[in-house]
Write an enzyme that holds these catalytic residues in place. Structure first.
Site, PDB file in Angstrom:
ATOM      1  N   SER A   1      62.715  98.924  38.485  1.00 49.59           N
ATOM      2  CA  SER A   1      64.119  99.220  38.775  1.00 49.59           C
ATOM      3  C   SER A   1      64.265 100.631  39.352  1.00 49.59           C
ATOM      4  O   SER A   1      63.786 100.905  40.443  1.00 49.59           O
ATOM      5  CB  SER A   1      64.965  99.014  37.519  1.00 49.59           C
ATOM      6  OG  SER A   1      66.344  99.074  37.819  1.00 49.59           O
TER       7      SER A   1
ATOM      8  N   HIS B   1      71.419  94.237  37.692  1.00 51.15           N
ATOM      9  CA  HIS B   1      70.515  93.268  38.341  1.00 51.15           C
ATOM     10  C   HIS B   1      71.056  91.847  38.245  1.00 51.15           C
ATOM     11  O   HIS B   1      70.342  90.904  37.914  1.00 51.15           O
ATOM     12  CB  HIS B   1      69.103  93.362  37.752  1.00 51.15           C
ATOM     13  CG  HIS B   1      68.443  94.669  38.032  1.00 51.15           C
ATOM     14  ND1 HIS B   1      68.055  95.047  39.295  1.00 51.15           N
ATOM     15  CD2 HIS B   1      68.131  95.714  37.210  1.00 51.15           C
ATOM     16  CE1 HIS B   1      67.526  96.271  39.243  1.00 51.15           C
ATOM     17  NE2 HIS B   1      67.570  96.692  37.994  1.00 51.15           N
TER      18      HIS B   1
END
EC number: 2.3.1.39
Length: 767
Positions: free
Chosen positions: A87, A193
């Site tokens: 990430s 996400h």
């Protein structure tokens, strides 16, 4: 070979980076200047800012990861062969690969953290013990359609993301699911996400576009694709990361497949080291067989990356979704007498789609009450619209409706059955027109025009007609400034091309209409030099992923469904109608005269299975064409009409008409026998609609149910599933399912189109 991996959010801790800030004082000072606060204090002092808040977490981790990387390179004298980050850590991987310098990376991360930090109302949770496929199956089984898979951390550790309430529902489900070892909610404020990050992604995408990136010196493995970044898609891929799954498991498997690979975690903690250890124990490497044709393989790889970006949320025009605050380019059209109900509109809006309340046949009070109810349920930025059906005979009713919409600040209208632009539509547009700070003419009162003929489309793609502007100016209904601004913009913000559909229809064919209308749109934009693109949507016949895919492939910027929404829990029609609709197939519709345009011969498409309405309606139109008055009908035909069709006498019907119609209409009927016959026959159409909506047992065979073959196709698509029963059909779930499966289907079709000609080209295998 060695891969440096950089941790993301969750690895932060007070005290991280101690010693590094002094060692790299010039970069620390640079960070303080960019961020506007002390990065060292943030990371080391408990009484300072909260390092666990997303807005601060991400810059803090980026800086510590970056300084840790510089120290590692200085100590070892070696740069990695590959880089990857989880990430946020992916920004450090790209910095290590030379895509950008420390300062640029920090500016990007600062913006990312700010955008993600504003997201509220979401939640995330780790599910331990199930595979991604098993987690997805549980979500589907329990209809938790609002939840996405956010992270695939290991084969048995999957993180889910969605609205906080949905995550709480999921907890009870997973804790009672076999093989689940742990359900662990994460301490986050947003659904990261996932599809709910789409709006933030769009803003970030615009921000990142102003930066220049250098060529990558080493391969960086993308979270989104679990494969190396492509230089020419670097910005897009980095943006897509925000609302896509972090495919960490496959990223590590890809690296394992490169050969003997060592992994070194660069940054605070050992979270990634633990994940990699489990992946090595639970999964096998991924590799690629050597490619025979590098040029073909590169092309195919690019196509695969494009396909991987196809999601339900990515279908359609991004600008359209942004303008209307939508997650999906999906609309549900208005249906007569509030069948497209306030409940339907609210449900769709909350799911990131947009519905139009059906005003046709309702009183002004009923419409206003519905608007107030919808506005009371929805918050700022949640889109809804009102359907306005053209009334050729009573334009004064349109005037009153526009007054009502303006009074209640309704800013989106679906204009249906208009044969051209009318003064009331011009007035509606005028009251929302202005110039923004850039000098562009914008209109807060938006029109989406449903059209099926090029000449009608042309009128809506043109500015307001000059004669209407002059007329409205003369009546003091618009100002000179409003008239001047209206000359700069089209009458409609967007048009929706309606092919053969339920209800009013011209029987158009989408394959012919869409190319013609998109070409006309382009021509009109060039002619009038509009600065903002007019979007073209598709409607009519859309009830399956195949149909929706065809619409998008034909160039639709959005799709609009109708018939399939009538057979849902939220539709304001009777259970008996829904029972009939649930049983229909694609061949079970027919064309009948339109009650509101009876004399002109306009047609509506209706259900024919199980009812006599289409046959009886067509018989009435045949009689109207053949005879000049009711008195010309023979006794046998009159008796049949009164006993079989109307269930009451002609005299009683006319008395009822006299009570409800304007005096001018009744006066005309008294003088014109043909008009009187038309009024009597039109009464049957109102009667048959009321029977259906109320679910009357009095005469089911006379139900008038507007419907197209799309519902028959939908019924076949969901046959054998929970959705076969209409009581399990909800408009929002249907919309999401249709868009999701359309994206999957489009992905599959794209893959088949670009299938390698050699079996050895680009095939993933286990070793």
């Amino acid at each position: 070979m060695i891969t440096y991996v950089f941790p993301g959010q969750g690895s932060q801790q007070k005290g991280m980076g101690q010693g590094l800030f002094e060692q790299y004082q010039h970069l620390t000072d640079q960070a303080d200047q960019i961020l506007g606060y002390s990065i060292e204090k943030l990371c080391t002092e408990k009484s300072y800012l909260d390092v666990n808040h997303t807005e601060y977490t991400q810059p803090a981790l980026y800086v510590v990861n970056a300084l840790s990387y510089l120290k590692r390179v200085e100590e070892t004298g070696r740069k990695p062969d590959f880089a990857a980050g989880h990430s946020l850590g992916e920004y450090n991987a790209l910095m290590a690969a030379g895509a950008f310098d420390f300062e640029t990376g920090l500016r990007l991360v600062k913006k990312r953290g700010e955008l993600m930090g504003r997201i509220t109302g979401g939640g995330m949770a780790a599910v331990i013990g199930l595979s991604k496929e098993q987690v997805t199956a549980v979500l589907e089984e329990h209809r938790l359609y609002d939840i996405d898979v956010a992270n695939e951390n290991t084969p048995q550790q999957i993180v889910i993301s969605g609205p906080k309430k949905e995550i709480e529902k999921a907890r009870a489900v997973f804790e009672n699911t076999k093989d689940v070892k742990l359900f662990h909610p994460l301490n986050v404020s947003g659904a990261f996400h996932s599809r709910y990050m789409n709006e933030a992604k769009q803003v970030f995408k615009q921000y990142i576009d102003s930066f220049q990136f250098a060529p990558l010196a080493i391969p960086v493995i993308s979270n989104v694709y679990a494969e190396p970044y492509h230089q020419d898609r670097l910005k897009d891929t980095l943006s897509e990361q925000m609302d896509n799954t972090v495919k960490w498991t496959d990223s590590i498997r890809f690296l394992m497949g490169r050969g003997e690979m060592e992994f070194a975690e660069i940054g605070p903690g050992t979270v990634l080291t633990g994940l990699i250890h489990r992946i090595k124990n639970e999964a096998e490497p991924l590799t690629y067989i050597p490619k025979k044709n590098p040029a073909i393989s590169a092309h195919l790889k690019e196509q695969r990356n494009v396909q991987a970006g196809i999601t339900a949320e990515s279908l359609g025009s991004a600008e359209f979704k942004q303008d209307y605050h939508l997650t999906y380019a999906y609309l549900a059209g208005g249906m007569y007498r509030g069948i497209a109900s306030k409940e339907m509109v609210v449900k769709l809006s909350r799911a990131g789609m947009m519905g139009f309340f059906g005003t046709g046949g309702l009183s002004l009070k009923e419409v206003e009450d519905a608007i107030h109810a919808i506005q009371g349920e929805l918050g700022k930025g949640q889109a809804y619209g009102i359907n306005l059906v053209h009334n050729m005979k009573h334009t004064e009713s349109e005037e009153k409706m526009i007054d009502l919409l303006l009074r209640n600040q309704v800013s989106i209208v679906e204009a249906s059955a208009f044969l051209s632009v009318t003064p009331v539509l011009v007035r509606y547009r005028a009251k929302g027109v202005k110039r923004n700070q850039n000098g562009d003419v914008i209109c807060s009162n938006r029109l989406i025009a449903k059209i099926s003929r090029p000449e009608v489309a042309e009128s809506f793609l043109s500015p307001a007609p000059e004669n209407m502007l002059q007329k409205l100016l003369g009546e003091n209904k618009i100002t000179m400034n409003e008239a001047e601004l209206l000359r700069c913009i089209p009458m409609a913000d967007d048009i929706c091309v309606e092919a053969d559909s339920g209800g009013h229809t011209d029987g158009g064919v989408a394959y012919s209409l869409m190319p013609a209308m998109t070409s006309l749109r382009d021509e009109m934009m060039k002619k009038y030099q509009y600065r903002k693109k007019i979007r073209v949507g598709a409607a009519g016949g859309i009830g399956t992923p195949e149909a929706a895919m065809a619409a998008f492939m034909l160039g639709a910027d959005f799709i609009l469904t109708g018939s399939i929404n009538q057979c849902t829990v939220e539709a304001a029609t009777s259970d008996k109608v829904k029972d009939l609709l649930q049983q229909m197939n694609v061949q079970d519709t027919a064309y009948a005269p339109a009650g509101d345009m009876f004399e002109s011969g306009s047609k509506v498409q209706v259900l024919k299975k199980g009812v006599f309405f289409p046959a009886r309606a067509n018989k009435l139109y045949e009689l109207y064409q053949r005879y000049g008055s009711i008195r010309e009908l023979d006794a046998k035909m009159l008796a049949q009409l009164e006993e079989k069709y109307f269930k009451r006498s002609i005299e009683d019907i006319y008395k009822d008409i006299a009570l409800h119609y304007p005096a001018a209409d009744i006066e005309k009927a008294e003088q014109n026998p043909k008009h009187k016959m038309a009024l009597i026959f039109r009464w049957y159409f109102r009667y048959s609609s009321k029977l259906a909506i109320s679910g009357s047992e009095h005469s089911k065979v006379d139900y008038q149910i507007h419907c197209g073959p799309a519902l028959g196709a939908f019924n076949q698509w969901v046959k054998g599933s929970q959705l076969e029963n209409w009581r399990n059909r909800h408009v929002d779930e249907i919309g999401k399912k249709l868009m999701t499966e359309t994206a999957v289907l489009l992905h599959e079709r794209m893959q088949s189109m670009y299938q390698p000609s050699h079996e050895t080209d680009n095939i993933k295998i286990k070793v």
